[in-house]
Structures are given as C-alpha cells and as structure tokens.
Design a protein around this motif. Structure first.
Motif, PDB file in Angstrom:
ATOM      1  N   MET A 136       0.789  -1.229   0.000  1.00 21.88           N
ATOM      2  CA  MET A 136       0.000   0.000   0.000  1.00 21.88           C
ATOM      3  C   MET A 136       0.826   1.287   0.000  1.00 21.88           C
ATOM      4  SD  MET A 136      -3.078  -1.120   2.585  1.00 21.88           S
ATOM      5  CE  MET A 136      -4.149   0.262   2.184  1.00 21.88           C
ATOM      6  N   GLY A 137       2.146   1.175   0.105  1.00 26.11           N
ATOM      7  CA  GLY A 137       2.951   2.383   0.073  1.00 26.11           C
ATOM      8  C   GLY A 137       2.788   3.242   1.315  1.00 26.11           C
ATOM      9  N   ILE A 191      10.115   8.204   5.984  1.00 26.27           N
ATOM     10  CA  ILE A 191       9.581   8.728   4.718  1.00 26.27           C
ATOM     11  C   ILE A 191      10.069   7.856   3.564  1.00 26.27           C
ATOM     12  CG2 ILE A 191       9.500  11.099   5.561  1.00 26.27           C
ATOM     13  CD1 ILE A 191      11.974  11.655   3.793  1.00 26.27           C
ATOM     14  N   LYS A 192       9.385   7.964   2.444  1.00 27.00           N
ATOM     15  CA  LYS A 192       9.883   7.283   1.251  1.00 27.00           C
ATOM     16  C   LYS A 192      10.972   8.143   0.623  1.00 27.00           C
ATOM     17  CE  LYS A 192       5.751   8.840  -1.276  1.00 27.00           C
ATOM     18  NZ  LYS A 192       4.626   8.383  -2.114  1.00 27.00           N
ATOM     19  N   ILE A 327       5.267  -5.999   0.939  1.00 28.39           N
ATOM     20  CA  ILE A 327       6.380  -5.511   0.136  1.00 28.39           C
ATOM     21  C   ILE A 327       6.352  -3.988   0.133  1.00 28.39           C
ATOM     22  CG2 ILE A 327       5.064  -5.603  -2.030  1.00 28.39           C
ATOM     23  CD1 ILE A 327       7.672  -6.356  -3.459  1.00 28.39           C
ATOM     24  N   GLY A 328       7.539  -3.390   0.168  1.00 30.44           N
ATOM     25  CA  GLY A 328       7.639  -1.954  -0.007  1.00 30.44           C
ATOM     26  C   GLY A 328       7.449  -1.124   1.246  1.00 30.44           C
ATOM     27  N   ASP A 329       7.023   0.122   1.036  1.00 30.14           N
ATOM     28  CA  ASP A 329       7.070   1.152   2.063  1.00 30.14           C
ATOM     29  C   ASP A 329       6.169   0.911   3.263  1.00 30.14           C
ATOM     30  OD1 ASP A 329       8.691   2.307   0.180  1.00 30.14           O
ATOM     31  OD2 ASP A 329       7.327   3.942  -0.342  1.00 30.14           O
ATOM     32  N   THR A 338      12.408   2.758  -0.694  1.00 28.81           N
ATOM     33  CA  THR A 338      12.669   3.187  -2.070  1.00 28.81           C
ATOM     34  C   THR A 338      12.159   2.141  -3.049  1.00 28.81           C
ATOM     35  OG1 THR A 338      14.833   2.097  -2.255  1.00 28.81           O
ATOM     36  CG2 THR A 338      14.802   4.315  -1.286  1.00 28.81           C
ATOM     37  N   ALA A 339      12.029   2.541  -4.313  1.00 35.39           N
ATOM     38  CA  ALA A 339      11.643   1.587  -5.364  1.00 35.39           C
ATOM     39  C   ALA A 339      12.706   0.512  -5.517  1.00 35.39           C
ATOM     40  CB  ALA A 339      11.428   2.323  -6.683  1.00 35.39           C
ATOM     41  N   ALA A 340      13.971   0.869  -5.279  1.00 32.65           N
ATOM     42  CA  ALA A 340      15.053  -0.114  -5.370  1.00 32.65           C
ATOM     43  C   ALA A 340      14.894  -1.205  -4.327  1.00 32.65           C
ATOM     44  CB  ALA A 340      16.404   0.577  -5.207  1.00 32.65           C
ATOM     45  N   ALA A 341      14.465  -0.823  -3.119  1.00 32.56           N
ATOM     46  CA  ALA A 341      14.219  -1.815  -2.071  1.00 32.56           C
ATOM     47  C   ALA A 341      13.073  -2.733  -2.475  1.00 32.56           C
ATOM     48  CB  ALA A 341      13.914  -1.119  -0.743  1.00 32.56           C
ATOM     49  N   ALA A 342      12.003  -2.154  -3.039  1.00 30.73           N
ATOM     50  CA  ALA A 342      10.866  -2.962  -3.483  1.00 30.73           C
ATOM     51  C   ALA A 342      11.281  -3.947  -4.566  1.00 30.73           C
ATOM     52  CB  ALA A 342       9.743  -2.058  -3.988  1.00 30.73           C
ATOM     53  N   ALA A 343      12.186  -3.528  -5.461  1.00 30.80           N
ATOM     54  CA  ALA A 343      12.654  -4.424  -6.512  1.00 30.80           C
ATOM     55  C   ALA A 343      13.384  -5.615  -5.921  1.00 30.80           C
ATOM     56  CB  ALA A 343      13.570  -3.666  -7.478  1.00 30.80           C
TER      57      ALA A 343
END
Length: 444
Positions: A136-137, A191-192, A327-329, A338-343
């Motif tokens: 959900m970010g 924060i993101k 997954i993610g934020d 970050t998007a890199a972490a999500a990848a």
C-alpha cells in the motif's frame, strides 16, 4: 483480536485447497469476489508482484486493489521539481502497467479481516483471498503541519515534490525566487526516499548559481535527523558538499507550522525538553510531509506498534498470518523506503510466497538492499547502495561515494526505462546478480 498462528501452519480451508493447486493455470471455481492471490496496492511493489504471479496462476486468479487512474514513477519527481523532466513523463495509466490476466479492482481497501481472509473496499464489496500481498505504500500527512495543505494554494512559494498536485509548483517557485531564505525540510517520521528532501536542495543550488541568484539566497536544510544521511560513507561526502556550497544544515528541527501570510515556517527543536520552537522567514519553502502507512492498514490487526505491516524483515511473511506477505514502504522492514528496495524484495517475496503456496516453508532471505541515487547537481550523482546494517553494498567496482556524471545519467535516463519495461513487468529483482558479475563473483 488476531490469533497467533505458527508459521508452519496454514489457517483456513481455502489456504489448504490453494496449497494443493500450487501454480496451476487451469480454471477454478473462484467467484469474481475471490482470488487465489489478492494484491492491495498498485505501486511499484504491487505491480511487480502481480506481474510475477499472473504469469504463474493464470487469468482470473490474481487481482490488484487500487483506486488510482495513474501510476507514477515517483523517483522522477525530484527531476520534475527541478524543471528537468515533466510530470506527464513520470506517469502512465494504471490500466497500462497492470499485467494481462490480472483483474483490476478500481477501489480502495478500507478494512482487513485476516481471520476470514477478506478485504473490504470503499464501495462495501468484500474480496476473498487465499493469499494476500499488502503493497500500500506510504500516506502523506500534510495536515499534521498546521497551515498545510492550504498554504500550497495561498502561497505559491510553498511547494513539495512528494505530491503530484504540488510537484509542478517547485520549479516556478525557484524561478520566482530572487533573494532570502530557501528552506528544505525533513520530517520526524519515516519517509519514502530519504534522500529526496536534499536532492532538490542541491538541484536548487545548481539552478540559483546558474541564474546568478545564489549570492542573494540562503539555502537552509532543517532536518529532524541528527545526521545528514544514515550511511556514514555517503554522509561524509554530503557534508563536504554542503560545506563547499555554503548550505546551512540545522539538525533535529521538525516543521510544525506554516504561516503563508507572514512567510514564516515554525520548527520544533527536538532536543529541547520544553519543546522550544524557532521561526524562520522564508522566500521559498520545500516541504517533505510526515508520512505513515495508510490509515486502513494502521487501523487493522496486521500492524506492529509503530503502525506498519508486521512482517519478518528477512522473509517478508507476516509474523502471525502465514498466507499474508508484504512488500515496499508500508511494511515494518527496517530499511530505506525506495523503489530499489521494493525491486530487491520482489524476488524474495516471489520465492517465499511460491514456496508457501506449494505447501512448503520460506527459505529466501532479504539482506536489506536498497539504493538512493543522491543527485547533487544537474549532471552529478552519488549512487548510494547499502544493506540492513548501513554498510555500502555497491553494484559497480568503483567508489560510488564520488559525484559522477555517469551515475546521473543512470538516474535520469536508464532507471526510468528499467522501471517501466522490466521491474513493473516482474523481471527485475534488483542488481544482486549484476553486482556479483561486476565484482568477478566475489562477495560484495
């Protein structure tokens, strides 16, 4: 209250049935309101996960819940705010980035019932699932700062790269700036993209120097943190940069109020026992808002005491419900968001969720890899990459702590293409393999 369940057990008949099916792509008796895999959130992690499993499970077995018409590549917004890229270039219609065979439930999730394996949407529809991925970010909480978000409309010199509604206001505000204080903030919450609040600061410095206005402008970075960056190697390089460019850094300062009529920004001194405040005059103010996991998630039984999805930091599996992953934020994973972490997380999640779907146990472990391309000028970038321990985990066999033009072009030109054409389609799991090859197979 949720019941604690050992991770080796599956908790419902639906899960047991799904485990037996594994990755069959044949038609099943699922109704339109029940899916083998439900993904809540259509951001980078959600889309990547949906793409991976839509290929495995087949049409009609995977759904994504997200109300957004547009999907934005938000790392580009630093460049949008600097006038280098356009907002239009950073977005694509959500329908175009979701994988074929995946159902799009164009609504927001408002509540979770993990014991009954359902998610309720804003329209009141209950969606059942065998397995759930929460992606959900982050939620932007501008209203926690007195005077916001109203100040964005009242005073066009107040801007923020974190919101699609205000990112296009940043560069015009810089163009209008002639003298005075240009203030950049960092809030007292996770924060993101923790580097973004100062990336725009360096780009603003570059612009003001080029425009001949820097001598009349004071650039001030008021951060709630006690350091300029959380990884020592990169922090040392950034301190050299702010010193060389005459940028004032005030630590442990948290923005609590904006007074657009007086052009005043009020900050709390976080080290002051009595909550002492300081008022700064501004001619330009870039606000990074307080953030949190979205309210519907925070109000559920799925979060830890800090309000983030309570998952194992290594396996990304929920600590109580083995059929739920994150997954993610929005997760409790203690790394930069970050998007890199999500990848990097997406590859770990794929392996572990596939194992659990097949009746096995999680085995793959996430090392905390994340990346933050620290843009320090219109053609300069420090590519920060690091792990859970804050140790550099660099892809290239060079010192990435140096400002480099090549890393700037990687950020500006290569990464967006990688994002749209590889990551969102489920084919990019971070640079671990590339790192190993470039370092001749040595551990790095």
């Amino acid at each position: 209250m949720s019941t604690v369940v050992p991770l080796t057990r599956l908790t419902s008949a639906a899960i047991r049935q799904s485990s037996g099916r594994g990755f069959s792509t044949s038609r099943t008796s699922h109704s339109k309101k029940h899916y083998q895999l439900l993904v809540v959130g259509g951001g980078s992690g959600g889309c990547a996960t949906a793409a991976k499993f839509a290929r495995k499970l087949g049409k009609g077995h995977v759904a994504v819940v997200d109300p957004s018409e547009m999907h934005y590549y938000q790392p580009m917004w630093t460049l949008v705010g600097a006038g280098i890229k356009t907002l239009q270039a950073s977005g694509r219609p959500m329908q175009s980035v979701l994988p074929r065979g995946c159902d799009w439930i164009k609504d927001r999730a408002v509540s979770f019932d993990p014991d009954r394996c359902t998610v309720t949407t804003g329209s009141g529809e209950q969606i059942g699932y065998d397995f759930l991925v929460v992606a959900m970010g982050m939620q932007l909480n501008y209203s926690q700062i007195k005077g916001l978000p109203e100040a964005f409309t009242v005073d066009r010199s107040v801007c923020s790269n974190y919101w699609s509604e205000t990112v296009t206001q940043t560069f015009p505000a810089l163009e209008a700036l002639q003298q005075g204080n240009a203030i950049f903030t960092f809030p007292n919450t996770p924060i993101k993209c923790a580097g973004a609040p100062q990336k725009i600061m360096y780009l603003a410095d570059h612009y003001l120097r080029k425009a001949g206005k820097r001598d009349n402008t004071n650039i001030i970075f008021n951060t709630s943190l006690g350091v300029i960056f959380g990884v020592k190697k990169y922090a040392e390089r950034l301190l050299d940069i702010v010193k060389d460019r005459n940028i004032q850094v005030n630590y442990r300062r948290n923005l609590v109020e904006v007074r657009p009529d007086k052009k005043e920004a009020v900050f709390v001194d976080l080290d002051s026992p009595e909550g002492k405040t300081e008022t700064f005059q501004y001619s330009f103010l870039h606000v990074t808002p307080p953030m949190s996991a979205p309210d519907p998630l925070r109000q559920s039984s799925l979060v830890n005491t800090d309000g983030y999805l309570d998952v194992s930091k290594e396996t990304l599996q929920h600590v109580q419900y083995p059929n739920i992953f994150g997954i993610g934020d929005c997760t409790s994973v203690p790394t930069s968001k970050t998007a890199a972490a999500a990848a990097a997380q997406s590859g770990i999640l794929q392996k572990n969720l596939q194992a659990v779907m097949s009746g096995g146990k999680t085995q793959s472990q996430y090392d905390g890899y994340t990346s933050c391309p620290l843009v320090t000028g219109n053609n300069k970038c420090i590519l920060a990459e690091f792990d859970f321990a804050g140790q550099p985990l660099e892809t290239f066999p060079i010192d990435q702590g140096k400002e480099r033009r090549t890393m700037y072009h990687l950020k500006r030109d290569v990464m967006p293409e990688l994002y749209w054409n590889v990551m969102l389609k489920g084919y990019w799991n971070g640079p671990a393999l590339t790192r190993k090859l470039l370092h001749l197979g040595m551990s790095k």
